[in-house]
Design a protein around this motif. Structure first.
Motif, PDB file in Angstrom:
ATOM      1  N   ARG A  27     -15.418 -41.244  18.823  1.00 13.99           N
ATOM      2  CA  ARG A  27     -14.170 -40.799  19.437  1.00 13.99           C
ATOM      3  C   ARG A  27     -12.999 -41.645  18.958  1.00 13.99           C
ATOM      4  O   ARG A  27     -11.912 -41.120  18.689  1.00 13.99           O
ATOM      5  CB  ARG A  27     -14.287 -40.856  20.948  1.00 13.99           C
ATOM      6  CG  ARG A  27     -15.238 -39.820  21.542  1.00 13.99           C
ATOM      7  CD  ARG A  27     -15.428 -40.023  23.022  1.00 13.99           C
ATOM      8  NE  ARG A  27     -16.316 -39.016  23.596  1.00 13.99           N
ATOM      9  CZ  ARG A  27     -16.793 -39.051  24.836  1.00 13.99           C
ATOM     10  NH1 ARG A  27     -16.444 -40.059  25.646  1.00 13.99           N
ATOM     11  NH2 ARG A  27     -17.595 -38.106  25.275  1.00 13.99           N
ATOM     12  N   ARG A  30     -12.234 -40.728  15.360  1.00 12.23           N
ATOM     13  CA  ARG A  30     -11.583 -39.426  15.288  1.00 12.23           C
ATOM     14  C   ARG A  30     -10.118 -39.532  15.692  1.00 12.23           C
ATOM     15  O   ARG A  30      -9.240 -38.919  15.069  1.00 12.23           O
ATOM     16  CB  ARG A  30     -12.309 -38.429  16.186  1.00 12.23           C
ATOM     17  CG  ARG A  30     -11.725 -37.019  16.134  1.00 12.23           C
ATOM     18  CD  ARG A  30     -12.566 -36.048  16.939  1.00 12.23           C
ATOM     19  NE  ARG A  30     -12.632 -36.440  18.352  1.00 12.23           N
ATOM     20  CZ  ARG A  30     -13.397 -35.835  19.242  1.00 12.23           C
ATOM     21  NH1 ARG A  30     -14.182 -34.834  18.871  1.00 12.23           N
ATOM     22  NH2 ARG A  30     -13.400 -36.227  20.507  1.00 12.23           N
ATOM     23  N   THR A  34      -6.836 -38.877  13.200  1.00  8.63           N
ATOM     24  CA  THR A  34      -5.979 -37.710  13.464  1.00  8.63           C
ATOM     25  C   THR A  34      -4.624 -38.064  14.058  1.00  8.63           C
ATOM     26  O   THR A  34      -3.668 -37.303  13.895  1.00  8.63           O
ATOM     27  CB  THR A  34      -6.694 -36.735  14.420  1.00  8.63           C
ATOM     28  OG1 THR A  34      -7.076 -37.443  15.609  1.00  8.63           O
ATOM     29  CG2 THR A  34      -7.941 -36.151  13.764  1.00  8.63           C
ATOM     30  N   GLU A 140      -3.878 -35.234  27.798  1.00  6.71           N
ATOM     31  CA  GLU A 140      -4.848 -34.818  26.788  1.00  6.71           C
ATOM     32  C   GLU A 140      -4.113 -34.333  25.544  1.00  6.71           C
ATOM     33  O   GLU A 140      -3.156 -33.559  25.647  1.00  6.71           O
ATOM     34  CB  GLU A 140      -5.750 -33.697  27.309  1.00  6.71           C
ATOM     35  CG  GLU A 140      -6.739 -34.145  28.375  1.00  6.71           C
ATOM     36  CD  GLU A 140      -7.709 -33.044  28.768  1.00  6.71           C
ATOM     37  OE1 GLU A 140      -7.526 -31.899  28.290  1.00  6.71           O
ATOM     38  OE2 GLU A 140      -8.654 -33.333  29.540  1.00  6.71           O
ATOM     39  N   ARG A 142      -4.879 -32.358  22.014  1.00  8.64           N
ATOM     40  CA  ARG A 142      -5.887 -31.501  21.388  1.00  8.64           C
ATOM     41  C   ARG A 142      -5.395 -30.976  20.045  1.00  8.64           C
ATOM     42  O   ARG A 142      -4.186 -30.837  19.820  1.00  8.64           O
ATOM     43  CB  ARG A 142      -6.237 -30.317  22.301  1.00  8.64           C
ATOM     44  CG  ARG A 142      -6.910 -30.729  23.608  1.00  8.64           C
ATOM     45  CD  ARG A 142      -7.295 -29.539  24.457  1.00  8.64           C
ATOM     46  NE  ARG A 142      -7.965 -29.955  25.684  1.00  8.64           N
ATOM     47  CZ  ARG A 142      -9.271 -30.177  25.786  1.00  8.64           C
ATOM     48  NH1 ARG A 142     -10.051 -29.978  24.712  1.00  8.64           N
ATOM     49  NH2 ARG A 142      -9.806 -30.561  26.929  1.00  8.64           N
ATOM     50  N   SER A 143      -6.357 -30.686  19.186  1.00 11.41           N
ATOM     51  CA  SER A 143      -6.023 -30.103  17.896  1.00 11.41           C
ATOM     52  C   SER A 143      -5.661 -28.638  18.070  1.00 11.41           C
ATOM     53  O   SER A 143      -5.790 -28.077  19.162  1.00 11.41           O
ATOM     54  CB  SER A 143      -7.218 -30.230  16.949  1.00 11.41           C
ATOM     55  OG  SER A 143      -8.303 -29.415  17.419  1.00 11.41           O
ATOM     56  N   GLY A 145      -7.278 -26.216  17.134  1.00 10.30           N
ATOM     57  CA  GLY A 145      -8.490 -25.487  17.487  1.00 10.30           C
ATOM     58  C   GLY A 145      -9.015 -25.794  18.865  1.00 10.30           C
ATOM     59  O   GLY A 145     -10.034 -25.236  19.281  1.00 10.30           O
ATOM     60  N   THR A 147      -9.945 -28.948  19.995  1.00  6.84           N
ATOM     61  CA  THR A 147     -10.775 -30.150  20.060  1.00  6.84           C
ATOM     62  C   THR A 147     -10.009 -31.299  20.714  1.00  6.84           C
ATOM     63  O   THR A 147      -8.859 -31.563  20.355  1.00  6.84           O
ATOM     64  CB  THR A 147     -11.225 -30.585  18.648  1.00  6.84           C
ATOM     65  OG1 THR A 147     -11.949 -29.516  18.036  1.00  6.84           O
ATOM     66  CG2 THR A 147     -12.116 -31.824  18.718  1.00  6.84           C
ATOM     67  N   LEU A 148     -10.641 -31.956  21.685  1.00  9.05           N
ATOM     68  CA  LEU A 148     -10.000 -33.088  22.360  1.00  9.05           C
ATOM     69  C   LEU A 148      -9.934 -34.278  21.418  1.00  9.05           C
ATOM     70  O   LEU A 148     -10.961 -34.774  20.949  1.00  9.05           O
ATOM     71  CB  LEU A 148     -10.790 -33.458  23.620  1.00  9.05           C
ATOM     72  CG  LEU A 148     -10.238 -34.630  24.435  1.00  9.05           C
ATOM     73  CD1 LEU A 148      -8.847 -34.309  24.968  1.00  9.05           C
ATOM     74  CD2 LEU A 148     -11.182 -34.973  25.588  1.00  9.05           C
ATOM     75  N   LEU A 149      -8.727 -34.747  21.135  1.00 10.58           N
ATOM     76  CA  LEU A 149      -8.522 -35.880  20.240  1.00 10.58           C
ATOM     77  C   LEU A 149      -8.306 -37.189  20.982  1.00 10.58           C
ATOM     78  O   LEU A 149      -8.700 -38.250  20.507  1.00 10.58           O
ATOM     79  CB  LEU A 149      -7.314 -35.614  19.326  1.00 10.58           C
ATOM     80  CG  LEU A 149      -7.369 -34.333  18.483  1.00 10.58           C
ATOM     81  CD1 LEU A 149      -6.070 -34.175  17.690  1.00 10.58           C
ATOM     82  CD2 LEU A 149      -8.575 -34.348  17.553  1.00 10.58           C
TER      83      LEU A 149
END
Length: 308
Positions: A27, A30, A34, A140, A142-143, A145, A147-149
């Protein structure tokens, strides 16, 4: 045999620790890969029921990556395990000053519980049931798509919130009290999202929503009611499903589901997205298939009687 399982358990401990460490490391990597920068804050540390305050975020993604930022206003009760009593989700928008600056106004409900221990008193018995209530803004990122970043929480105090009686020792009473307080807001919010789940809200659905606003809050002006509908589309209210199943009377949950189904049928037969919404709602509310069939039959009879 017992000794064998004991050694097996001992072997599983380091495996569990390593798996947790690997997950946490993934995590972090990632997020670093990002996001160049991610900072979050709230405009105040103390909020009174009914007050509006601002959630702020600075998010700079790498390589011009598209991200979304959300703020969740959450009330969590801790009693052996956490129960999310209340959550309102809002999409944060970029400020005119900079694309990396995000902000959104949050409103603390009038029925907000007070921060701190429930049932805490100098005169309370030693065996009193105490529960900790905590309010937070959960951010939160998110991307594109989904996805939780990255996720971070910022707590704040609600010193003047609604306080439950010191003799309140059963979680069931707290659950019923909380659900009863937020029921109208939660019901209207779910109805708006149900009406919009299969496309733009139809005139028939909007008329019924306006009537509900008028009944719930006495709002007769159509323009004000329209603003309320649009505001509800920007947030999503939820309550802990396990908490509902265990402690809120089934009759209240059945009435909640009946209102959802009635609105869903306003613009004609159910479509796939409406059926999915109703299925997920029934699961959150802890309603059995038999109860759903009974409500469907009752609603169908009522619609037939009104048509005649």
């Amino acid at each position: 045999m017992g000794l064998y399982f004991f050694f097996l358990a001992l072997c599983l401990i380091p495996v569990t620790v390593v798996a947790g460490a690997l997950t946490a490391s993934f995590r972090v990597l990632r997020r670093l890969a990002t996001l160049r920068r991610a900072e979050f804050s709230v405009s105040t540390t103390e909020v009174r029921p009914g007050d509006t305050f601002e959630a702020r975020a600075t998010v700079v993604p790498r390589a011009a990556r598209a991200v979304t930022v959300e703020a969740h206003l959450t009330c969590t009760m801790f009693d052996h395990r956490p129960h999310e009593l209340y959550a309102s989700t809002r999409r944060m928008t970029a400020t005119p000053a900079a694309a990396s600056q995000y902000a959104v106004d949050l409103v603390l409900p009038e029925y907000a519980l007070r921060t701190g221990r429930v049932g805490d008193s100098t005169t309370v018995a030693e065996n009193a049931h105490r529960m900790l209530v905590v309010w937070t803004v959960d951010f939160e990122v998110r991307s594109a798509g989904g996805t939780l970043l990255h996720r971070r929480s910022r707590a704040f105090e609600v010193p003047r919130g609604r306080r439950l009686k010191t003799q309140l020792r059963r979680m069931s009473l707290l659950a019923i009290d909380t659900f009863s307080s937020i029921r109208n807001d939660m019901l209207f919010n779910w109805l708006v999202h149900l009406a919009a789940c299969d496309g733009p809200i139809t005139p028939a659905e909007r008329t019924q929503l306006y009537e509900l606003v008028s009944e719930m809050v006495g709002m007769a002006d159509l323009e004000d009611a329209s603003v309320r509908v649009e505001r509800e589309l920007q947030r999503r209210l939820v309550i802990d499903g396990l908490f509902l199943h265990r402690y809120v009377p089934l009759e209240q949950r059945l009435e909640f589901y009946r209102a959802l189904l009635t609105l869903a049928l306003t613009d004609g037969p159910l479509v796939d997205k409406e059926m999915t919404f109703l299925f997920e709602s029934a699961k959150v509310l802890g309603i059995s298939d038999e109860d759903v069939k009974t409500i469907e039959a009752e609603v169908a009879l009522a619609r037939q009687a009104n048509a005649n």
